[in-house]
Design an enzyme around this catalytic site. Sequence first.
Site, PDB file in Angstrom:
ATOM      1  N   THR A  51       0.854  -1.128  -0.010  1.00 16.78           N
ATOM      2  CA  THR A  51      -0.069  -0.015   0.152  1.00 16.78           C
ATOM      3  C   THR A  51       0.783   1.344   0.035  1.00 16.78           C
ATOM      4  O   THR A  51       0.386   2.349   0.029  1.00 16.78           O
ATOM      5  CB  THR A  51      -0.824   0.054   1.359  1.00 16.78           C
ATOM      6  OG1 THR A  51      -0.143  -0.348   2.304  1.00 16.78           O
ATOM      7  CG2 THR A  51      -2.130  -0.912   1.168  1.00 16.78           C
ATOM      8  N   GLY A  55       6.868  -1.400  -1.998  1.00 16.21           N
ATOM      9  CA  GLY A  55       5.670  -2.549  -2.137  1.00 16.21           C
ATOM     10  C   GLY A  55       4.845  -1.909  -3.255  1.00 16.21           C
ATOM     11  O   GLY A  55       4.537  -2.788  -4.320  1.00 16.21           O
ATOM     12  N   TYR A 205      14.853  -1.850  14.625  1.00 18.66           N
ATOM     13  CA  TYR A 205      14.504  -1.904  13.107  1.00 18.66           C
ATOM     14  C   TYR A 205      15.943  -2.797  12.426  1.00 18.66           C
ATOM     15  O   TYR A 205      15.841  -3.639  11.735  1.00 18.66           O
ATOM     16  CB  TYR A 205      14.287  -0.517  12.598  1.00 18.66           C
ATOM     17  CG  TYR A 205      14.256  -0.576  11.215  1.00 18.66           C
ATOM     18  CD1 TYR A 205      13.241  -1.014  10.421  1.00 18.66           C
ATOM     19  CD2 TYR A 205      15.349  -0.184  10.373  1.00 18.66           C
ATOM     20  CE1 TYR A 205      13.150  -0.965   8.985  1.00 18.66           C
ATOM     21  CE2 TYR A 205      15.365  -0.228   8.973  1.00 18.66           C
ATOM     22  CZ  TYR A 205      14.233  -0.449   8.279  1.00 18.66           C
ATOM     23  OH  TYR A 205      13.902  -0.709   6.887  1.00 18.66           O
TER      24      TYR A 205
HETATM   25  N1  LIG Z   1      12.638   3.312   1.962  1.00 14.78           N
HETATM   26  C1  LIG Z   1      14.208   2.820   2.236  1.00 14.78           C
HETATM   27  O1  LIG Z   1      15.101   3.405   2.159  1.00 14.78           O
HETATM   28  C2  LIG Z   1      14.196   1.406   2.779  1.00 14.78           C
HETATM   29  C3  LIG Z   1      15.723   1.003   3.070  1.00 14.78           C
HETATM   30  C4  LIG Z   1      15.730  -0.313   3.478  1.00 14.78           C
HETATM   31  C5  LIG Z   1      14.857  -1.109   3.536  1.00 14.78           C
HETATM   32  N2  LIG Z   1      13.489  -0.778   3.284  1.00 14.78           N
HETATM   33  C6  LIG Z   1      12.436  -1.627   3.707  1.00 14.78           C
HETATM   34  O2  LIG Z   1      11.722  -1.750   2.453  1.00 14.78           O
HETATM   35  C7  LIG Z   1      10.209  -2.108   2.820  1.00 14.78           C
HETATM   36  C8  LIG Z   1       9.362  -1.049   2.454  1.00 14.78           C
HETATM   37  O3  LIG Z   1       9.774   0.092   2.955  1.00 14.78           O
HETATM   38  P1  LIG Z   1       9.153   1.459   2.479  1.00 14.78           P
HETATM   39  O4  LIG Z   1      10.337   2.394   2.773  1.00 14.78           O
HETATM   40  O5  LIG Z   1       8.548   1.663   1.105  1.00 14.78           O
HETATM   41  O6  LIG Z   1       7.980   1.891   3.848  1.00 14.78           O
HETATM   42  P2  LIG Z   1       6.589   2.377   3.477  1.00 14.78           P
HETATM   43  O7  LIG Z   1       6.396   3.280   2.647  1.00 14.78           O
HETATM   44  O8  LIG Z   1       6.361   2.693   5.051  1.00 14.78           O
HETATM   45  O9  LIG Z   1       5.675   1.014   3.411  1.00 14.78           O
HETATM   46  C9  LIG Z   1       5.666   0.119   4.467  1.00 14.78           C
HETATM   47  C10 LIG Z   1       4.541  -0.970   3.776  1.00 14.78           C
HETATM   48  O10 LIG Z   1       4.317  -1.793   4.995  1.00 14.78           O
HETATM   49  C11 LIG Z   1       3.058  -2.018   5.315  1.00 14.78           C
HETATM   50  N3  LIG Z   1       2.851  -2.497   6.676  1.00 14.78           N
HETATM   51  C12 LIG Z   1       3.687  -1.893   7.757  1.00 14.78           C
HETATM   52  N4  LIG Z   1       3.180  -2.716   8.872  1.00 14.78           N
HETATM   53  C13 LIG Z   1       2.390  -3.775   8.501  1.00 14.78           C
HETATM   54  C14 LIG Z   1       1.437  -4.580   9.048  1.00 14.78           C
HETATM   55  N5  LIG Z   1       1.690  -4.948  10.144  1.00 14.78           N
HETATM   56  N6  LIG Z   1       0.923  -5.666   7.977  1.00 14.78           N
HETATM   57  C15 LIG Z   1       0.633  -5.248   6.939  1.00 14.78           C
HETATM   58  N7  LIG Z   1       1.599  -4.314   6.307  1.00 14.78           N
HETATM   59  C16 LIG Z   1       2.192  -3.399   6.979  1.00 14.78           C
HETATM   60  C17 LIG Z   1       2.667  -0.545   5.261  1.00 14.78           C
HETATM   61  O11 LIG Z   1       1.117  -0.604   5.275  1.00 14.78           O
HETATM   62  P3  LIG Z   1       0.443   0.934   5.529  1.00 14.78           P
HETATM   63  O12 LIG Z   1       0.153   1.603   4.124  1.00 14.78           O
HETATM   64  O13 LIG Z   1      -0.748   0.476   6.302  1.00 14.78           O
HETATM   65  O14 LIG Z   1       1.113   1.737   6.635  1.00 14.78           O
HETATM   66  C18 LIG Z   1       3.313   0.002   3.833  1.00 14.78           C
HETATM   67  O15 LIG Z   1       2.420  -0.696   2.790  1.00 14.78           O
HETATM   68  C19 LIG Z   1      10.394  -2.225   4.388  1.00 14.78           C
HETATM   69  O16 LIG Z   1      10.570  -3.533   4.536  1.00 14.78           O
HETATM   70  C20 LIG Z   1      11.785  -1.635   4.755  1.00 14.78           C
HETATM   71  O17 LIG Z   1      12.376  -1.903   5.973  1.00 14.78           O
HETATM   72  C21 LIG Z   1      13.270   0.600   2.902  1.00 14.78           C
END
Ligand SMILES: NC(=O)c1ccc[n+]([C@@H]2O[C@H](COP(=O)([O-])OP(=O)(O)OC[C@H]3O[C@@H](n4cnc5c(N)ncnc54)[C@H](OP(=O)(O)O)[C@@H]3O)[C@@H](O)[C@H]2O)c1
Length: 323
Positions: A51, A55, A205
């Site tokens: 969402t 993702g 984290y």
């Molecule tokens: N962005 C970066 O620089 C970065 C770097 C390293 C790793 N990552 C990893 O990449 C992944 C995606 O991160 P992002 O940056 O795209 O973050 P984001 O924009 O916050 O997206 C996180 C997603 O996870 C969902 N989520 C969180 N808790 C959940 C739960 N209990 N059940 C189901 N869905 C849940 C959120 O849902 P809602 O929409 O309902 O909140 C959202 O869809 C994460 O695992 C993060 O650790 C990101």
Amino acid sequence: MAITDLLDAALDRSVVLGYTSLGSRLRRRWWPADPAPGSLAGKRVLVTGATSGIGEAMAGSFARLGATVHVLGRNADKLAGVARELRLEHPNATIVEEVCDVGDLDAVRDWGEAFADRVPGLDGLVHNAGTMTDTRTESPQGHELQLAVHVLGPHLMTELLLPALTAARGIVVWMSTGGMYGAALPDGEDAIEYRDGTYRGVSAYARTKRMQVVLADAWARRYDGTDVRVESMHPGWVETPGVATHLPRFRSLTRPLLRTAEDGADTAVWLVATRPPSEPGHLWHDRAQRPTTFGWQRDQDPAAVARFLDYVAISTETPPDWD
Ligand SMILES: NC(=O)c1ccc[n+]([C@@H]2O[C@H](COP(=O)([O-])OP(=O)(O)OC[C@H]3O[C@@H](n4cnc5c(N)ncnc54)[C@H](OP(=O)(O)O)[C@@H]3O)[C@@H](O)[C@H]2O)c1
């Protein structure tokens, strides 16, 4: 060793150059070919945390390659909005909405059993859902929340979807972070659950993201010699709503160099679409395997790894079938 291998490793060790958009812009010149158009036609892929951010972008990339995409989110209204956008952008793709809170083991069990009943084969599963809480919070089953969302829920989900993954020769990808390089695997239940009073959101984290890499490698060893593949990856530094919410200072410092969400999703999409050969460690970034630890870091204590894996199995009531 080819000059591009040396340059790639130098980018990786420099962190800033490798993890930002500079890293993928350079590596794109020599990294393996893109998946062929339509290469996921007839395939079925599930993306958690679809969402937002990485993702959501990943779901679009899978749809573009022809996959049926199951988008999983915890908020049904938000999920419906994202699915609507994906259908508008990819009118030929099939987008299936899946509502589940991956941090709630009861919800994962209910949803996973129902999914396994209605979906016979799953070609790809990406554990992408991620969160960060500033203060120690517990899941409905009393687990530290980041542990529940990043480790326990995805582990249980993998276990429940194994028949579907086996039927389709599926691949599982865990979305970790480069930040896990600074975190050692905690040893013992109290440390794993952060019951020692030392909780800090960012270190919790990184620790749970270290656990993902260890767990993915254990899964890969467990399924070595079968058709099921398990890998982990990290996306670099990516401009997403999650980074804006949880790391605003980091974002304001790095913003011009952050990757797009689609760039952050790239390696997961490429892994699912191409299933490249993989060595123990099983950690990827920018379409290449990466070390799971560096020389100056403590090697993982095998006994602590075994205790961690047992704790995961006990907490999720799944078989402790590690070697
Ligand atoms: N962005 C970066 O620089 C970065 C770097 C390293 C790793 N990552 C990893 O990449 C992944 C995606 O991160 P992002 O940056 O795209 O973050 P984001 O924009 O916050 O997206 C996180 C997603 O996870 C969902 N989520 C969180 N808790 C959940 C739960 N209990 N059940 C189901 N869905 C849940 C959120 O849902 P809602 O929409 O309902 O909140 C959202 O869809 C994460 O695992 C993060 O650790 C990101």
